[in-house]
Enzyme design. Structure first.
Site, short mmCIF file in Angstrom:
data_model
loop_
_atom_site.label_atom_id
_atom_site.label_comp_id
_atom_site.label_asym_id
_atom_site.label_seq_id
_atom_site.Cartn_x
_atom_site.Cartn_y
_atom_site.Cartn_z
CG HIS A 127 68.37 24.60 -1.58
ND1 HIS A 127 69.40 24.89 -0.71
CD2 HIS A 127 68.79 23.55 -2.30
CE1 HIS A 127 70.37 24.02 -0.90
NE2 HIS A 127 70.03 23.20 -1.85
CE LYS A 193 77.94 21.78 0.84
NZ LYS A 193 76.79 22.23 1.62
CG ASP A 219 74.86 27.64 3.60
OD1 ASP A 219 74.59 27.97 2.43
OD2 ASP A 219 75.19 26.48 3.90
CB SER A 223 69.42 20.59 6.46
OG SER A 223 68.55 19.49 6.59
N GLY A 225 73.20 20.31 9.80
CA GLY A 225 74.30 21.03 10.44
C GLY A 225 75.66 20.56 9.96
CB THR A 227 77.15 22.54 5.42
OG1 THR A 227 76.62 21.59 4.51
CG2 THR A 227 77.90 23.63 4.69
C1 R5P Z 1 73.66 23.34 0.21
O1 R5P Z 1 73.68 23.40 -0.99
C2 R5P Z 1 73.02 24.37 1.06
O2 R5P Z 1 73.35 25.66 0.67
C3 R5P Z 1 73.35 24.15 2.54
O3 R5P Z 1 74.74 24.30 2.71
C4 R5P Z 1 72.92 22.77 2.94
O4 R5P Z 1 71.58 22.56 2.61
C5 R5P Z 1 73.11 22.58 4.43
O5 R5P Z 1 72.74 21.28 4.75
P1 R5P Z 1 73.35 20.57 6.03
O6 R5P Z 1 73.08 21.45 7.20
O7 R5P Z 1 72.57 19.26 6.09
O8 R5P Z 1 74.79 20.33 5.76
#
Ligand code: R5P
Length: 296
Positions: A127, A193, A219, A223, A225, A227
């Protein structure tokens, strides 16, 4: 090459060793009553090339320190070449000093990994959104493998999709959405986003029409969820039918999995970089094929 699994990746290490036609080599790892770790390398590593498989999820400090203990002990025991395989690389999000005084954690991790005599480094879909080449943070050879083709092949073989389209939830996911779309032989698009805080995001559509189409959302990490929950809301509003979500690293913090299923996603899957109830795709073939190419 001898394959060792740290306590975060014992099963993955066995799977990799199997593909390479070897047995995984033994480590004894236990805890002293005061919480400190005890480590014993139960195989002669003198003059050998060793690969240590150790993901750094959920308890990143513990697993990272364990990697350092293993690698340092092996160097001390005379290992000739030490290869770090850290499929989920913790601390990569902070790859820049966003605010004055912040730690650039990934640089510290790289320095630590090198300090114990690691000769070569492998990770999977790190990442590192502001650094496009992982070798910029390491002075040893470093490789960022991609498991997106594996994920897309799994979807293609196991999930029936009607008139499908691949969607990435944000601009940063374009590379993964594009790679998955290539394997599936379909169109792709990414959404827009805006992150409000660690758990909340706002998502908007761009150009592709998903009405009456099945969608594969790709993706790198799930993490909290947040997003994916917002992505699913937008896709449903736009008329998508079946929604399959594939991620490389199912971090699944807190109640993320429950949130995902409540959001109405049909199928969600990830790899075993982080063992989880949705880790249906093994990274073993990708890692084994990379290790086969290592010059011992
Ligand atoms: C963001 O830059 C990553 O690509 C993922 O979209 C992000 O880490 C997802 O995090 P979460 O599940 O907390 O939204």
């Amino acid at each position: 090459m001898l394959i060792f699994g740290g306590s975060a990746s014992e099963v993955l290490a066995i799977d990799i060793a199997k593909i390479l036609g070897a047995a995984v080599s033994k480590l004894e790892i236990k805890r002293f009553p005061d919480g400190e770790k005890y480590l014993r390398v139960q195989q002669d590593v003198s003059g050998q090339c060793v690969a240590i498989i150790q993901s750094t999820f959920h308890h990143p400090d513990e697993y990272l320190f364990e990697y350092l203990l293993i690698a340092d002990s092996m160097r001390d025991l005379g290992a000739e070449k030490i290869i770090a395989v850290i499929p989920y690389l913790a601390y990569a999000r902070q790859d820049e000093r966003f605010n004055p005084g912040e730690a650039v954690t990934i640089e510290t991790v790289a320095k630590l990994v090198e300090s114990v005599g690691t000769n070569e480094f492998y990770t999977v879909n790190a990442h590192l959104h502001r650094i496009n080449d992982i070798s910029r943070i390491f002075s040893i050879q470093a490789h960022n493998l991609s498991a997106v083709p594996l994920l897309a092949e799994y979807i293609s073989r196991n999930i029936e999709l009607d008139n499908p389209v691949v969607i990435g939830p944000d601009e940063e996911s374009e590379q993964w959405a594009a790679a998955a779309a290539r394997v599936l032989g379909v169109d792709f698009d990414v959404l827009e986003k805006k992150r409000i805080n660690a758990e909340r995001v706002e998502i908007k559509t761009r150009r592709l029409n998903v009405k009456n189409r099945d969608v594969a959302v790709i993706d790198d990490i799930i993490s909290t969820g947040g997003t994916i929950v917002e992505t699913v809301k937008v896709l449903r509003r736009e008329g998508a039918r079946k929604i399959v979500v594939g991620c490389i690293h199912p971090v699944l913090a807190g109640n993320a999995l429950a949130r995902l299923y409540e959001s109405g996603v049909d199928i969600v899957l990830g790899t075993d970089s982080i063992p989880s109830p949705i880790s249906r795709v093994s990274l073993a073939p990708t890692i084994a094929s990379a290790l086969r190419k290592v010059k011992e």
